[in-house]
Design a protein around this motif. Structure first.
Motif, PDB file in Angstrom:
ATOM      1  N   LEU A 158       7.498  16.839  21.767  1.00  0.00           N
ATOM      2  CA  LEU A 158       8.084  15.599  22.162  1.00  0.00           C
ATOM      3  C   LEU A 158       8.360  15.867  23.466  1.00  0.00           C
ATOM      4  CD1 LEU A 158       8.644  13.111  20.225  1.00  0.00           C
ATOM      5  CD2 LEU A 158      10.659  14.214  19.657  1.00  0.00           C
TER       6      LEU A 158
ATOM      7  N   GLU B 268       9.483  18.566  18.106  1.00  0.00           N
ATOM      8  CA  GLU B 268      10.346  17.561  17.726  1.00  0.00           C
ATOM      9  C   GLU B 268      11.529  18.015  17.262  1.00  0.00           C
ATOM     10  OE1 GLU B 268       9.867  13.463  15.077  1.00  0.00           O
ATOM     11  OE2 GLU B 268       8.244  14.730  15.505  1.00  0.00           O
TER      12      GLU B 268
ATOM     13  N   LYS C  65       5.704  11.256  21.974  1.00  0.00           N
ATOM     14  CA  LYS C  65       4.876  12.416  21.424  1.00  0.00           C
ATOM     15  C   LYS C  65       3.724  12.825  22.647  1.00  0.00           C
ATOM     16  CE  LYS C  65       5.611  11.529  16.626  1.00  0.00           C
ATOM     17  NZ  LYS C  65       4.997  12.022  15.525  1.00  0.00           N
TER      18      LYS C  65
END
Length: 110
Positions: A8, A78, A101
């Motif tokens: 991320l 993430e 992403k």
């Protein structure tokens, strides 16, 4: 050696003059990210931009600005980025945070 994977990307858009506890906000964010073990952070300084108030900030000599745009970028898993977001909530008073992403290709020497 090359490592690949999903991650991320956290971007924090703010002004050069934004402060947190007496230091530049971008510096405070990077130091806190390091303290919390995130993979890395980069600060990019813009030459021109505008934000929510539509005021132009520029590095042109005739229009010197003391509040140029700054972007802090952090790439990590993430889970680590999501855990860092509440920290940002306490640091950023005005700015924009984006998440996307990304696919990471990391090159390291053996």
């Amino acid at each position: 050696m090359r490592l690949e994977g999903e991650a991320l990307l956290l971007r924090v858009f703010l002004g050069e003059s934004d402060r947190y506890e007496g230091r530049p906000l971008y510096e405070a964010i990077v130091l806190e990210a390091r303290r919390r073990g995130l993979s890395g952070a980069t600060v990019l300084k813009g030459f021109m931009g505008f934000g929510a108030h539509s005021r132009i900030h520029t590095a042109k000599i005739l229009q010197l600005s003391e509040d140029l745009p700054v972007v802090v970028e952090i790439v990590d898993t993430e889970e680590k980025i999501q855990a860092f977001l509440p920290v940002l909530d306490g640091m950023v008073r005005e700015g924009l945070v984006t998440l996307e992403k990304v696919r990471v290709l990391l090159y390291r020497s053996r």
